[in-house]
Design an enzyme around this catalytic site. Structure first.
Site, PDB file in Angstrom:
ATOM      1  N   ALA B  35       0.717  -1.262  -0.130  1.00  0.00           N
ATOM      2  CA  ALA B  35       0.193  -0.004   0.025  1.00  0.00           C
ATOM      3  C   ALA B  35       0.993   1.266   0.114  1.00  0.00           C
ATOM      4  CB  ALA B  35      -0.949   0.013   1.341  1.00  0.00           C
ATOM      5  N   ASP B  36       0.152   2.245  -0.500  1.00  0.00           N
ATOM      6  CA  ASP B  36       1.040   3.553  -0.327  1.00  0.00           C
ATOM      7  C   ASP B  36       0.134   4.525   0.782  1.00  0.00           C
ATOM      8  OD1 ASP B  36      -1.003   4.715  -1.783  1.00  0.00           O
ATOM      9  OD2 ASP B  36       0.125   4.920  -3.481  1.00  0.00           O
ATOM     10  N   SER B  37       0.612   5.986   0.746  1.00  0.00           N
ATOM     11  CA  SER B  37      -0.109   6.496   1.927  1.00  0.00           C
ATOM     12  C   SER B  37      -1.593   6.677   1.499  1.00  0.00           C
ATOM     13  CB  SER B  37       0.471   7.864   1.977  1.00  0.00           C
ATOM     14  OG  SER B  37       0.470   8.592   0.964  1.00  0.00           O
ATOM     15  N   LEU B  38      -1.955   6.836   0.387  1.00  0.00           N
ATOM     16  CA  LEU B  38      -3.325   7.018  -0.173  1.00  0.00           C
ATOM     17  C   LEU B  38      -4.220   5.936  -0.065  1.00  0.00           C
ATOM     18  CD1 LEU B  38      -2.620   9.207  -3.527  1.00  0.00           C
ATOM     19  CD2 LEU B  38      -3.199   9.962  -1.273  1.00  0.00           C
ATOM     20  N   ASP B  39      -3.404   4.543  -0.419  1.00  0.00           N
ATOM     21  CA  ASP B  39      -4.349   3.269   0.018  1.00  0.00           C
ATOM     22  C   ASP B  39      -4.780   3.179   1.345  1.00  0.00           C
ATOM     23  OD1 ASP B  39      -3.957   2.385  -2.746  1.00  0.00           O
ATOM     24  OD2 ASP B  39      -1.852   1.624  -2.318  1.00  0.00           O
TER      25      ASP B  39
END
Lengths: 429, 78
Positions: B35-39
């Protein structure tokens, strides 16, 4: 400084006639139309109910998994990723993938990737994403907005996504000039290469405004065709006396531009050279073209001067020709004025008759058609041109493609706000 | 397996498109599940929706693993 030559080495298309350059081109020159009734959203209360819709594997506009050229979003990226981008970005990615593959370009080393950039524009950007987010905001409040709303709809995220996908670390830019976006993107990207800012650019335009908001808005501006809802393929009819507005299309066109020496050094196939580029403003009206056609004339004239050519050097013009009552004749008169006594040897057609008006993608898609006209010596037709509303010495290629050796082609794109762009391509080895 | 863990796993699998075996309680959304921060923001929103709770931003910042999420949600819903 001496400017470098810029050539086209790859092409990619997603259009209402399908996906893939060869599929689209063969359908276009056969005289097929990509226009259809809109079935994927409610149109009963809309004045225009027809569009140039990209055929999809889910059945949209006649597409199917076994029908050649049907767009398959899942072949571009995983469904999870698709939810984070608007359709215009999806189309841009697909067209860029094709163009890059077609060109055979690969970054030889880190330096090469830093010298390779992206300049893909859109006229409107993520209209449906903005609409959906507005509804969510209104009905459920800001906490229910997805973190992907903004990156999904931002116009420059087409360039951003393509850059990330292919590791292109050079100039990353986007153009927004309504219906001349695609032409400006190619012209501006060519300049970045000519002036040494990059050796390779992925350039073009993408659009996906076939939405209720898009149709409501353009309908309110009285820009769309309204009289052919029961006969969609006849709706886009540039220069014909029964034309009554443009038919909106969607899709993307992307070209690979390279510095001539780099392209030669790697043995690339060269489809043509960006020989001239012109830009101008009407300074007249937000949506209507100036009656005297002077903006378009000056745009074409600048491109000719830039190329060191005169009107007589042009073999084929891919017209802006949107099928609006006013615009078509204004452009035609400007072309006649520019070409003077040589107009009778010119072929000019509007491929919007077959695919509709792809707005920000139009200039890029039509640049590709101009390049293919050079490659194959065939000028695509202006469909539905039954009864021209004006007399002209120019061959408008009514209803059937015209075989002709094309060494030089000019593509026009004019947009709301009075913005004009003309790009000239010439054959190059 | 608790009901909360099962529901959290299902959401994580759907949103991050990962294999269910990888979604263990100790798995970090960013370090282990891609995941990234937006996920992460989207996952928290999905948890809010699924469990009909509100997860304030300062609490959301501390939800880094599947176990963190299960713990927070279990406390909120018990």
């Amino acid at each position: 400084m001496s400017k470098r030559r810029v050539v086209v080495t790859g092409l990619g298309l997603v259009t209402p006639l399908g996906c893939g350059v060869e599929t689209v081109w063969s359908r276009l020159i056969q005289g097929q139309s990509g226009l259809a009734r809109i079935e994927h959203f409610e149109t009963d209360d809309l004045s225009c109910q027809i569009a140039g819709i990209v055929p999809r594997v889910d059945g949209r506009n006649g597409g199917a998994p076994d029908v050649d050229g049907s767009f398959d979003p899942d072949a571009v990226m995983a469904p999870r990723e698709q939810k984070r981008i608007d359709d215009f970005i999806l189309y841009a990615i697909a067209a860029a993938d094709e163009a890059l593959k077609h060109s055979g370009w690969e970054a030889a080393d880190e330096r090469a990737s830093e010298r390779a950039g992206v300049l893909i524009g859109s006229g409107i950007g993520g209209l449906q994403t903005i609409y959906d987010a507005s509804v969510t905001l209104h009905e459920r409040g800001p906490r229910k907005l997805s973190p992907f709303v903004i990156p999904a709809m931002l116009i420059n995220l087409a360039s951003g996504q393509v850059s990330i996908r292919h590791g292109l670390k050079g100039p990353n830019h986007a153009v927004v000039t309504a219906c001349s976006t695609g032409a400006h993107a190619i012209g501006d990207a060519a300049r970045l290469i000519a002036y040494g800012d990059a050796d390779m650019m992925v350039a073009g335009g993408a659009e996906s405004a076939i939405t209720r908001l898009g149709f409501g808005g353009f309908g309110a501006a009285r820009a769309l065709s309204t009289g052919f809802n029961d006969n969609p393929k006849a709706g886009s009819r540039p220069y014909d006396k029964d034309r009554d507005g443009f038919v909106m299309g969607e899709g993307a066109g992307v070209v690979i531009l390279e510095d001539y020496d780099s392209a030669k050094a790697r043995g690339a196939t060269i489809y043509g050279e960006v020989a001239g580029y012109g830009l101008s403003g009407d300074a007249y009206h937000i949506t209507a073209p100036a009656e005297d056609g002077d903006g378009g004339y000056r745009s074409m004239k600048m491109a000719l001067d830039n190329a060191g050519m005169t009107g007589g050097d042009i073999d084929y013009v891919n017209a802006h020709g949107t099928s609006t009552p006013k615009g078509d004749e204004i452009e035609l008169r400007a072309v006649e004025r520019l070409f003077g006594g040589t107009a009778d040897s010119l072929v000019m057609s509007s491929t919007k008759s077959a695919i509709g008006h792809l707005l920000g993608a139009a200039g890029a898609v039509e640049a590709i058609f101009s390049i293919l006209a050079m490659r194959d010596g065939i000028c695509p037709p202006t469909l539905n041109l039954d009864n021209p509303s004006v007399e002209t010495a120019i061959n408008l290629a009514p209803k059937a493609a015209v075989k002709k050796t094309v060494d030089v082609a000019l593509s026009n794109s004019f947009g709301f706000g009075g913005t004009n762009a003309s790009v000239i391509f010439r054959r190059a080895d | 397996m608790s009901d909360v863990l099962a529901r959290v796993k299902k959401i994580v699998v759907e949103h991050l498109d990962v294999e269910e075996e990888k979604v263990t309680e100790s798995a970090s959304f960013i370090d282990d599940l891609g995941a990234d921060s937006l996920d992460n923001v989207e996952l928290v929103m999905a948890f809010e929706e699924e469990f009909d709770i509100e997860i304030p931003d300062d609490a959301a910042e501390h939800i880094q693993t599947v176990g963190d999420a299960v713990k927070f949600i279990s406390e909120k819903t018990s």
